[in-house]
Design an enzyme around this catalytic site. Structure first.
Site, PDB file in Angstrom:
ATOM      1  N   SER A 415       0.828  -1.208   0.000  1.00  0.00           N
ATOM      2  CA  SER A 415       0.000   0.000   0.000  1.00  0.00           C
ATOM      3  C   SER A 415       0.860   1.255   0.000  1.00  0.00           C
ATOM      4  CB  SER A 415      -0.910   0.005   1.224  1.00  0.00           C
ATOM      5  OG  SER A 415      -0.126  -0.026   2.396  1.00  0.00           O
ATOM      6  N   HIS A 436      -3.041  -2.882  -5.511  1.00  0.00           N
ATOM      7  CA  HIS A 436      -3.312  -2.483  -4.130  1.00  0.00           C
ATOM      8  C   HIS A 436      -4.814  -2.553  -3.858  1.00  0.00           C
ATOM      9  CE1 HIS A 436      -3.512   0.955  -0.973  1.00  0.00           C
ATOM     10  NE2 HIS A 436      -3.553  -0.225  -0.399  1.00  0.00           N
ATOM     11  N   GLU A 448      -6.053   0.072  -6.738  1.00  0.00           N
ATOM     12  CA  GLU A 448      -4.986   0.915  -7.282  1.00  0.00           C
ATOM     13  C   GLU A 448      -4.053  -0.005  -8.064  1.00  0.00           C
ATOM     14  OE1 GLU A 448      -3.793   4.892  -4.721  1.00  0.00           O
ATOM     15  OE2 GLU A 448      -3.147   2.981  -3.935  1.00  0.00           O
ATOM     16  N   ASN A 486      -3.088   6.624  -0.198  1.00  0.00           N
ATOM     17  CA  ASN A 486      -2.490   6.777   1.130  1.00  0.00           C
ATOM     18  C   ASN A 486      -1.610   8.020   1.233  1.00  0.00           C
ATOM     19  OD1 ASN A 486      -3.787   4.661   2.308  1.00  0.00           O
ATOM     20  ND2 ASN A 486      -2.165   3.174   1.926  1.00  0.00           N
TER      21      ASN A 486
END
Ligand code: 3H9
Length: 690
Positions: A415, A436, A448, A486
């Site tokens: 991540s 991800h 992702e 993130n």
């Protein structure tokens, strides 16, 4: 055959005027379709050789709704209502021949026909609520007169379509067709014309409204049932009001109510955001610049390394679409636990009636476990889903390189880590990609897809197509710490902590974010993810409240305590120890605590996200601004009625966003607030994120 417009043809066959619509890909009601429908019905009414009218669509579907891309350009003649009232007033019977999807304005068109004939695979729905709208062409007044009020409420508030068999049972479809739709619908129309007399019009029959007249509590019950799920959204409530109008007002009055509420929604910011999002989601799947001759690779068997929460969820996605999966674990105990959790998940779904027992067995049967990584030798795709540690991941990829067959895709579910570094330990970095998934991986829609420096175009194409196959929405991103989602989230979490340090109670910060529309605030999210994520016991930072909480054994929801205290139902209550720790760290750092307004909290949480989004765009990490919005809505609970961070910034005005960011930059002197050059340039030119 006469072309009435470029999208509608007219011809008379066996006494039936056939209006053939052809507006690929989904036969949306664009201007040319509306004009053709109106002209066609008028022509047929004046045509002595036609005793009935058939509306038939070429291509893969019946009309899938109004043309959403026309909404932003304002009204264009002919008005949809004028088209439908021409149809509604026709003394010659009109039959709709339906295949694919009759959605929104498409279903409203069908409801203005006297009869509906459909193939068994057809679907019927009023999904306008998903665009922040309501069916604005009589759908809210006509559908309850056909399928009843309760069913209509369910359909308009969820947007979920019903199948042909159910539609037939409810009286929405007059005849189901097994053979050739056009031929059978033509014969049906001929029959109806031959029968003579008058033909049923939906608007004239109020019978199915009676039960709701007798039981008006149905509306309050619907509102209560939807309150949590639709918090913040305007459209579900407006849809309910229209159905109430159908029950309580004469038809024409009800239409006026519908029109008024439709116009209100259409001109409001929520619908604009949701329409924008409709196209953004579809745009995200398109990757510019990939070699045309790069071919998607076949994926018939998948390997997953790690059978924990993430690996298990990932595996379920593939089993759900019939792809066999082999999970690798390091001990029999961990493997049994992982497989057991998967089975429990499926059984829970079955208990709720959303899966048959047979399907549970079939899906569990597709997921095998092993302790030997060599068993992945024949997999087309291998996804590593172990904890976030570069050394461990590198070791796994080194071993995989020696095991996986040539051409297999090697994916990491990291991540935040550097995918290029992971790929560098293999002899085939072109086959390495990031996939991800978001937790819980079998539920969350976002994927992702991380493109490494050397990832081949074929592997990227396969990753994007795979997402669609497992019913996820993929967003392609480049390599940077935290990728798109993130990386932006870090900014919000940093600022939320600063706010708490400066004296804002964490429950105030969380409430501001919750009221904005997020499912939970920054601190609740931290507790859910686990405060020990990335915490190093040996290097615990006494100036970091999160680390201090971990030291106290308060690691988040899973330990019953984190920033908050949790009861058995996982309901949070503020924990005095958290406030004390923030006060202690603030004192140690010389930060004065005081009151902070909700407005400042919102700005300070969201503006850094927008600023980071702009930096990400500038660096080419995201392909387009709308991809960032798709990431946020599907991965992080950003309310879709606010479009996503970049759309939200556009709606505020980039000049205003920049002015506020500059204010915080100057007042804090902290580089954290340095405005992105892209934001500065767009704001100064009066432009928007595109
Ligand atoms: C409405 O009807 C209001 C009324 O009450 C009238 C009031 C006065 N318009 O999704 P896909 C495009 S509101 C324009 O990938 P699928 C889409 O952008 C409308 N374009 O295919 C895409 O373009 P591109 C109510 C539309 O097979 C391409 O078609 N109706 C529209 O996965 C393929 O789409 C709806 O909300 C449209 N209405 O799914 C239905 N629909 O290739 C919306 C699609 O350039 N549509 N496009 O990216 C859908 O739910 C799905 O598209 C459908 C097909 C299920 C039909």
């Amino acid at each position: 055959m006469v072309a009435l417009t470029s999208m509608v043809d007219y011809n008379v066959e066996e006494g039936v005027a056939v209006l053939t619509l052809n507006n690929p890909p989904v036969n949306a009601l664009s201007q040319g379709v509306r004009q053709g429908l109106k002209d066609g019905v008028e022509k047929a009414l004046a045509d002595d050789s036609a005793q009935a009218i058939l509306v038939f669509c070429e291509g893969r579907t019946f009309i899938a709704g109004a043309d959403i891309s026309e909404f932003s350009s304002g009204p264009m003649e002919p008005n949809f209502h004028a088209v439908l009232s021409t149809m509604d007033g026709s003394p010659k019977p009109i039959v709709a021949a339906i295949h694919g999807t009759a959605l929104g304005g498409g279903l409203e068109t069908a409801l203005c026909c006297n009869y509906r004939v459909a193939v068994g695979s057809a679907k019927f729905g009023l999904p306008e609520v998903n665009l922040g709208l309501l069916p604005g062409a009589g759908g809210t007044q006509r559908l309850p007169r056909v399928v009843g009020v309760e069913k209509t409420l369910a359909m308009v508030t969820s947007g979920v379509p019903i199948g042909a068999a159910e539609a037939h049972k409810l009286g929405l479809v007059d005849q189901l067709v097994e053979g050739d739709l056009r031929a059978e619908a033509l014969a049906f129309a001929k029959d109806k014309a031959a029968q003579g007399g008058s033909h049923p019009r939906v608007r004239d029959n109020d019978d199915k409204l009676q039960s709701a007249k007798d039981n008006p509590e149905i509306f309050a019950a619907t509102r209560k049932m939807l309150a949590r799920k639709t918090r913040g959204f305007l459209a579900p409530e407006y849809n309910i009001r229209c159905i109430e109008a159908a029950v309580n007002q004469p038809f024409d009055e009800g239409l006026k109510t519908e029109g008024k509420l439709f116009a209100e929604l259409m001109s409001g910011p929520q619908s604009q955001a949701q329409q924008y999002f409709f196209f953004s989601e579809r745009q995200a799947g398109k990757v510019p610049g990939l070699a045309e001759d790069a071919k998607e690779l076949p994926i018939a068997k998948v390997g997953v390394i790690g059978g924990g929460l993430m690996g298990g969820g990932i595996s379920m996605n593939f089993a759900n679409v019939g792809v066999p999966v082999t999970i690798v674990e390091t001990s029999q105990e961990a493997l049994d636990r992982g497989l057991g959790t998967i089975r429990k998940n499926y059984e829970n779904t079955a208990r709720k009636g959303r899966l048959t027992e047979e399907a549970v067995e079939q899906r569990c049967g597709l997921i095998q476990g092993t302790l030997d990584m060599a068993d992945l030798a024949d997999c087309d795709l291998i996804i590593e889903a172990v904890f976030e540690n570069m050394a461990v991941k590198k070791d796994i990829f080194t071993r995989l390189d020696g095991i996986a067959k040539q051409g297999a895709i090697l994916a990491s579910n990291t991540s935040a880590l550097d995918l290029n570094e992971i790929a560098s330990v293999t002899s085939r970095p072109e086959s390495v990609i990031g996939l991800h998934f978001f937790s819980p991986a079998n539920v969350m829609k976002l994927l992702e897809v991380v493109r490494g420096d050397k990832t081949s175009d074929a592997v990227i194409k396969t990753g994007m197509a795979l997402a669609k196959r497992i019913r996820k929405v993929a967003v392609l991103v480049g390599v940077c710490p935290g990728f798109v989602g993130n990386r932006i989230l870090f900014m919000r979490q940093i600022e939320a902590s600063k706010l708490a340090l400066e004296g804002a109670p964490i429950e105030q910060v969380d409430k501001v974010l919750f009221d904005f529309g997020f499912p939970m605030g920054a601190f609740q999210m931290g507790d859910l993810a686990g405060l020990d994520l990335g915490w190093d016991k040996d290097n615990s930072n006494p100036m970091d409240v999160k680390d201090r909480l971990c030291e106290l054994g308060r690691r988040g929801q899973k330990t019953g305590a984190g920033f908050y205290d949790y009861d058995e139902k996982r309901m949070p209550t503020p924990a005095p120890v958290t406030a004390e720790l923030f006060a202690e760290v603030a004192a140690a750092q010389g930060v004065t605590q005081g009151d902070i307004s909700d407005e400042e909290i919102l700005d300070r949480c969201l503006l850094p996200m927008i600023n980071e989004g702009a930096k990400i765009l500038d660096e080419g990490i995201a392909v387009r601004a709308s991809d960032i919005d798709v990431t946020y809505v599907y991965g992080y609970g950003w309310p879709v009625y606010r479009g996503g961070p970049m759309h939200y910034a556009n709606s505020l005005g980039l000049d205003k966003v920049l002015a506020k960011i500059r204010h915080y930059h100057e007042s804090t002197g902290d580089d954290f607030w340095a405005p992105s050059p892209l934001l500065v340039s767009l704001a100064e030119q009066g432009k928007r994120f595109k």
